[in-house]
Design a protein around this motif. Structure first.
Motif, short mmCIF file in Angstrom:
data_model
loop_
_atom_site.label_atom_id
_atom_site.label_comp_id
_atom_site.label_asym_id
_atom_site.label_seq_id
_atom_site.Cartn_x
_atom_site.Cartn_y
_atom_site.Cartn_z
N MET A 1 -5.62 -12.65 107.36
CA MET A 1 -5.68 -13.61 106.25
C MET A 1 -5.39 -15.01 106.77
SD MET A 1 -3.47 -13.62 102.73
CE MET A 1 -3.64 -14.95 101.53
N SER A 2 -6.24 -15.97 106.41
CA SER A 2 -6.07 -17.34 106.90
C SER A 2 -4.94 -18.03 106.15
CB SER A 2 -7.37 -18.13 106.72
OG SER A 2 -7.76 -18.17 105.36
N LEU A 3 -4.26 -18.94 106.83
CA LEU A 3 -3.16 -19.68 106.23
C LEU A 3 -3.64 -20.86 105.40
CD1 LEU A 3 -0.60 -19.71 109.18
CD2 LEU A 3 -0.47 -18.38 107.08
N ASN A 4 -4.84 -21.34 105.69
CA ASN A 4 -5.40 -22.52 105.03
C ASN A 4 -6.77 -22.21 104.44
OD1 ASN A 4 -3.65 -24.89 105.32
ND2 ASN A 4 -3.92 -24.65 107.53
N PRO A 5 -7.26 -23.08 103.54
CA PRO A 5 -8.66 -22.95 103.14
C PRO A 5 -9.58 -23.02 104.35
CG PRO A 5 -7.49 -24.47 101.69
CD PRO A 5 -6.55 -24.13 102.81
N ARG A 6 -10.61 -22.18 104.38
CA ARG A 6 -11.56 -22.17 105.48
C ARG A 6 -12.59 -23.28 105.26
NH1 ARG A 6 -11.96 -16.98 108.28
NH2 ARG A 6 -10.35 -15.55 107.51
N LEU A 7 -12.64 -24.22 106.17
CA LEU A 7 -13.56 -25.35 106.05
C LEU A 7 -14.81 -25.03 106.86
CD1 LEU A 7 -11.04 -28.32 106.34
CD2 LEU A 7 -11.76 -27.04 104.31
N GLN A 8 -15.81 -24.47 106.18
CA GLN A 8 -17.00 -23.98 106.86
C GLN A 8 -18.27 -24.70 106.43
OE1 GLN A 8 -16.50 -19.90 105.54
NE2 GLN A 8 -15.70 -19.28 107.56
N GLY A 179 -2.39 -25.75 96.92
CA GLY A 179 -3.80 -25.62 97.29
C GLY A 179 -4.28 -26.67 98.28
N ILE A 180 -3.36 -27.34 98.95
CA ILE A 180 -3.72 -28.39 99.91
C ILE A 180 -3.54 -27.83 101.32
CG2 ILE A 180 -3.12 -30.68 100.79
CD1 ILE A 180 -2.10 -31.27 97.90
N GLY A 181 -4.57 -27.97 102.14
CA GLY A 181 -4.51 -27.47 103.50
C GLY A 181 -3.78 -28.43 104.43
N VAL A 182 -2.99 -27.89 105.33
CA VAL A 182 -2.36 -28.66 106.40
C VAL A 182 -2.75 -27.98 107.71
CG1 VAL A 182 -0.22 -29.50 107.45
CG2 VAL A 182 -0.44 -29.40 104.95
N TYR A 183 -3.46 -28.71 108.54
CA TYR A 183 -3.99 -28.16 109.78
C TYR A 183 -3.38 -28.93 110.95
CZ TYR A 183 -7.54 -26.72 106.39
OH TYR A 183 -8.19 -26.21 105.28
N LEU A 184 -2.77 -28.20 111.87
CA LEU A 184 -2.10 -28.79 113.03
C LEU A 184 -2.93 -28.51 114.27
CD1 LEU A 184 0.44 -30.06 114.39
CD2 LEU A 184 1.38 -27.73 114.48
N VAL A 185 -3.30 -29.57 114.98
CA VAL A 185 -4.13 -29.43 116.18
C VAL A 185 -3.28 -29.70 117.41
CG1 VAL A 185 -6.16 -30.26 117.42
CG2 VAL A 185 -6.19 -30.13 114.91
N ASN A 186 -3.22 -28.73 118.32
CA ASN A 186 -2.48 -28.85 119.57
C ASN A 186 -3.43 -28.66 120.74
OD1 ASN A 186 0.50 -29.24 119.15
ND2 ASN A 186 0.25 -27.43 117.84
N PRO A 187 -4.05 -29.76 121.19
CA PRO A 187 -4.98 -29.63 122.32
C PRO A 187 -4.25 -29.46 123.64
CG PRO A 187 -5.36 -31.66 121.04
CD PRO A 187 -4.02 -31.12 120.66
N ARG A 223 -7.11 -21.88 110.21
CA ARG A 223 -5.88 -21.76 110.98
C ARG A 223 -4.93 -22.91 110.67
NH1 ARG A 223 -8.80 -20.17 116.69
NH2 ARG A 223 -8.86 -17.91 116.36
N PHE A 224 -3.64 -22.62 110.76
CA PHE A 224 -2.66 -23.70 110.70
C PHE A 224 -2.51 -24.34 112.08
CE2 PHE A 224 1.72 -25.01 111.62
CZ PHE A 224 1.79 -26.11 110.78
N ASP A 225 -2.27 -23.55 113.11
CA ASP A 225 -2.08 -24.05 114.47
C ASP A 225 -3.38 -23.86 115.24
OD1 ASP A 225 -1.17 -24.87 116.93
OD2 ASP A 225 0.18 -23.18 117.23
N ILE A 226 -4.12 -24.95 115.41
CA ILE A 226 -5.40 -24.92 116.12
C ILE A 226 -5.13 -25.40 117.54
CG2 ILE A 226 -7.75 -25.81 116.19
CD1 ILE A 226 -7.48 -26.31 113.13
N HIS A 227 -5.00 -24.47 118.48
CA HIS A 227 -4.70 -24.84 119.86
C HIS A 227 -5.79 -24.33 120.77
CE1 HIS A 227 -3.19 -20.74 120.81
NE2 HIS A 227 -2.74 -20.76 119.56
N PHE A 228 -6.05 -25.10 121.81
CA PHE A 228 -7.18 -24.80 122.70
C PHE A 228 -7.01 -25.57 124.02
CE2 PHE A 228 -8.22 -28.22 119.76
CZ PHE A 228 -8.60 -29.25 120.62
N PRO A 229 -7.69 -25.07 125.10
CA PRO A 229 -8.40 -23.79 125.23
C PRO A 229 -7.39 -22.65 125.27
CG PRO A 229 -8.30 -24.87 127.35
CD PRO A 229 -7.71 -25.83 126.36
#
Length: 257
Positions: A1-8, A179-187, A223-229
């Motif tokens: 189950m996703s933590l945030n709304p899926r932005l597709q 209902g507000i998404g918070v997306y954290l990006v950790n490159p 995803r909440f924590d978007i980390h990559f690669p």
């Protein structure tokens, strides 16, 4: 189950991208526009923003200083007048200066705290009330894997990014139920004008276009924590839980610093 709304589905989505003049921000702006989003570009340097918006007349440019709260309010109001709402705010603005402990100055510390930490807070202060009034939308904050644990050269930068991680987690706790998404990006390491200052070989180095694709992939999965690669970042997550003696040895070994 996703933590945030899926932005597709991006066609018609109103996206305000702050820090869009260079690097990942510029690549992300182009990719979002190609997928049908309505993208507004903001940053300090008009020439850089205009270069990104070149041949895209429907991509408005709003010059602003992300370290100034009044600028956030001014551009927000201009976009609301133009669009009637904002679906996603992406805060890419940031700064990095490699620093060892003996190179630290108050001026350098203040500059990086202002842009890396206070700017995301100003973004939230300006935009969260609007998102709540809309009963939807999202906020994307960009931190870094440097915020997960201490790294040589990241004396102030890593501390600000650790704080952004904490700030985003707390925002999520408050806003998810609304209902507000918070997306954290950790490159991880991305080839930009900022990381070009590093004097060591950067493992798993990505191009800005690859980083932009990874961000959109994470948003699509909610995803909440978007980390990559992930082949690199998952190892870093594990390393951050090692005993300090082992972690400090490993950090020196990898960077050579």
């Amino acid at each position: 189950m996703s933590l945030n709304p899926r932005l597709q589905h991006w066609p018609g989505q109103r996206v305000w991208l702050v820090g869009a003049g260079h690097g990942i921000g510029a690549a992300l702006a182009e990719t979002l526009q190609q997928q049908g989003a309505r993208v507004a570009l903001s940053g300090r340097t008009e020439a850089a923003l205009q270069a990104v918006a070149q041949q895209r007349p429907d991509m408005p440019v709003h010059v602003m200083d992300a370290t100034q709260p009044d600028d956030w309010a001014r551009v927000r109001d201009a976009l609301l007048a133009e669009w009637g709402g904002i679906d996603l705010v992406i805060v890419m603005a940031g700064d990095y200066t490699p620093l060892r402990a003996w190179e630290l100055t108050p001026e350098t510390a203040r500059r990086m705290v202002d842009i890396n930490l206070l700017a995301p807070m100003y973004a939230a202060a300006a935009c969260v009330p609007q998102l709540m009034a809309q009963q939807g939308g999202g906020l994307v904050l960009v931190a870094s894997v440097a915020g997960w644990s201490g790294m040589s050269n990241g004396l102030v930068y890593g501390a600000t990014k650790a704080a952004v991680n904490h700030f985003a987690q707390t925002l999520y706790l408050d806003l998810h139920r609304h209902g507000i998404g918070v997306y954290l990006v950790n490159p991880g390491f991305v080839a930009t004008r900022l990381t070009a200052q590093n004097g060591f070989a950067m493992p798993a180095l990505l191009r800005p276009e690859q980083a932009a694709d990874a961000i959109l992939h994470g948003l699509a999965r909610g995803r909440f924590d978007i980390h990559f690669p992930r082949r690199f970042t998952l190892a870093l997550k594990l390393a951050a839980h090692l005993p300090y003696r082992l972690y400090f040895w490993l950090a020196h070994k990898v960077t050579g610093l």
